[in-house]
Design a protein around this motif. Structure first.
Motif, PDB file in Angstrom:
ATOM      1  N   THR A   1       0.839  -1.187   0.000  1.00  0.00           N
ATOM      2  CA  THR A   1       0.000   0.000   0.000  1.00  0.00           C
ATOM      3  C   THR A   1       0.877   1.240   0.000  1.00  0.00           C
ATOM      4  OG1 THR A   1      -0.153  -0.126   2.407  1.00  0.00           O
ATOM      5  CG2 THR A   1      -1.939  -1.116   1.159  1.00  0.00           C
TER       6      THR A   1
ATOM      7  N   ILE B   1      -3.991  -2.980  -1.293  1.00  0.00           N
ATOM      8  CA  ILE B   1      -5.014  -1.935  -1.265  1.00  0.00           C
ATOM      9  C   ILE B   1      -5.202  -1.525   0.187  1.00  0.00           C
ATOM     10  CG2 ILE B   1      -7.447  -1.405  -1.673  1.00  0.00           C
ATOM     11  CD1 ILE B   1      -7.359  -3.332  -4.028  1.00  0.00           C
TER      12      ILE B   1
ATOM     13  N   THR C   1      -9.210   4.281  -0.266  1.00  0.00           N
ATOM     14  CA  THR C   1      -9.949   4.634  -1.475  1.00  0.00           C
ATOM     15  C   THR C   1      -9.187   5.568  -2.411  1.00  0.00           C
ATOM     16  OG1 THR C   1     -11.053   6.412  -0.268  1.00  0.00           O
ATOM     17  CG2 THR C   1     -12.203   4.290  -0.404  1.00  0.00           C
TER      18      THR C   1
ATOM     19  N   SER D   1      -5.931   6.672  -4.766  1.00  0.00           N
ATOM     20  CA  SER D   1      -4.944   5.906  -5.535  1.00  0.00           C
ATOM     21  C   SER D   1      -3.593   5.857  -4.843  1.00  0.00           C
ATOM     22  CB  SER D   1      -4.797   6.486  -6.944  1.00  0.00           C
ATOM     23  OG  SER D   1      -4.293   7.801  -6.884  1.00  0.00           O
TER      24      SER D   1
ATOM     25  N   ASN E   1      -2.693   2.899  -2.350  1.00  0.00           N
ATOM     26  CA  ASN E   1      -2.659   1.541  -2.900  1.00  0.00           C
ATOM     27  C   ASN E   1      -1.344   1.281  -3.626  1.00  0.00           C
ATOM     28  OD1 ASN E   1      -5.431   1.103  -2.141  1.00  0.00           O
ATOM     29  ND2 ASN E   1      -5.942   2.492  -3.790  1.00  0.00           N
TER      30      ASN E   1
ATOM     31  N   ARG F   1       0.891   0.242  -6.680  1.00  0.00           N
ATOM     32  CA  ARG F   1       0.671   0.425  -8.112  1.00  0.00           C
ATOM     33  C   ARG F   1       1.896  -0.002  -8.895  1.00  0.00           C
ATOM     34  NH1 ARG F   1       0.532   6.129  -7.654  1.00  0.00           N
ATOM     35  NH2 ARG F   1       1.268   5.652  -5.588  1.00  0.00           N
TER      36      ARG F   1
ATOM     37  N   PRO G   1     -12.499  -3.067   1.201  1.00  0.00           N
ATOM     38  CA  PRO G   1     -13.222  -2.352   0.145  1.00  0.00           C
ATOM     39  C   PRO G   1     -14.689  -2.767   0.109  1.00  0.00           C
ATOM     40  CG  PRO G   1     -11.610  -3.872  -0.792  1.00  0.00           C
ATOM     41  CD  PRO G   1     -11.519  -3.990   0.683  1.00  0.00           C
TER      42      PRO G   1
ATOM     43  N   GLN H   1     -16.752  -0.775  -5.623  1.00  0.00           N
ATOM     44  CA  GLN H   1     -15.584   0.087  -5.778  1.00  0.00           C
ATOM     45  C   GLN H   1     -14.658  -0.505  -6.832  1.00  0.00           C
ATOM     46  OE1 GLN H   1     -14.221   0.127  -1.652  1.00  0.00           O
ATOM     47  NE2 GLN H   1     -14.794   2.283  -1.489  1.00  0.00           N
ATOM     48  N   SER H   2     -13.797   0.337  -7.401  1.00  0.00           N
ATOM     49  CA  SER H   2     -12.814  -0.152  -8.356  1.00  0.00           C
ATOM     50  C   SER H   2     -11.493   0.565  -8.126  1.00  0.00           C
ATOM     51  CB  SER H   2     -13.296   0.026  -9.792  1.00  0.00           C
ATOM     52  OG  SER H   2     -13.481   1.380 -10.089  1.00  0.00           O
ATOM     53  N   TYR H   3     -10.416  -0.112  -8.499  1.00  0.00           N
ATOM     54  CA  TYR H   3      -9.060   0.376  -8.281  1.00  0.00           C
ATOM     55  C   TYR H   3      -8.235   0.132  -9.534  1.00  0.00           C
ATOM     56  CZ  TYR H   3     -10.620   0.222  -3.484  1.00  0.00           C
ATOM     57  OH  TYR H   3     -11.332   0.418  -2.333  1.00  0.00           O
TER      58      TYR H   3
ATOM     59  N   LEU I   1      -4.742  -0.135 -10.715  1.00  0.00           N
ATOM     60  CA  LEU I   1      -3.453  -0.326 -10.056  1.00  0.00           C
ATOM     61  C   LEU I   1      -2.319  -0.644 -11.019  1.00  0.00           C
ATOM     62  CD1 LEU I   1      -4.657  -2.431  -6.989  1.00  0.00           C
ATOM     63  CD2 LEU I   1      -4.457   0.049  -7.193  1.00  0.00           C
TER      64      LEU I   1
ATOM     65  N   THR J   1      -7.965  -2.594 -14.171  1.00  0.00           N
ATOM     66  CA  THR J   1      -8.770  -2.101 -13.051  1.00  0.00           C
ATOM     67  C   THR J   1      -9.331  -3.307 -12.314  1.00  0.00           C
ATOM     68  OG1 THR J   1      -9.341  -0.079 -14.231  1.00  0.00           O
ATOM     69  CG2 THR J   1     -10.805  -0.738 -12.451  1.00  0.00           C
TER      70      THR J   1
END
Length: 121
Positions: free
Chosen positions: A18, A40, A43, A45, A48, A50, A73, A77-79, A81, A115
């Motif tokens: 994270t 993660i 919420t 970016s 998290n 990446r 989460p 929701q979506s991330y 990364l 995503t």
């Protein structure tokens, strides 16, 4: 942030905890034995893990996703990364490293990113 140039094809594990960013200059290949592990933690970016690839990305192997710090989460929701210039392939396996938290992740591969959508688990 870890920045790497001329990265060899990944047969091991790349991990971005994270708030971590792994930046790869050039192309990236994740072999069938390779793992990309991302965390993660919230919420935004920047909370998290990446992976940013300046060139093309060829995916296979495993994508492992974990939540940390007590964060869970919410379904829907979506991330985003993983970012790259172009892509081929997709991860063969997605591992949820926290399988008892009631949610899991469904990756959506597009031409410029991956995503993770949060779904009921």
């Amino acid at each position: 942030m870890l920045s790497v140039t001329n990265f060899e094809p990944n047969a091991g594990r790349i991990k971005a905890n994270t708030s971590g960013l792994v930046s790869l200059s050039g192309d990236f290949t994740n072999l069938p034995s390779g793992e990309v592990a991302l965390g993660i933690g919230g919420t935004s970016s920047t909370s998290n893990g990446r992976l940013a690839i300046s060139g093309s990305a060829a995916f296979d192997g495993t994508l492992s996703v974990s939540t940390t710090g007590g964060f869970t989460p919410v379904v829907g929701q979506s991330y985003t990364l993983l970012l790259f210039a172009s892509t081929t392939g997709s991860f063969a396996t997605v591992e949820d490293e926290n399988p008892t938290d009631g949610v899991t992740f469904s990756p959506i591969h597009s031409s410029l990113d991956v995503t993770l959508n949060v779904v009921a688990g």
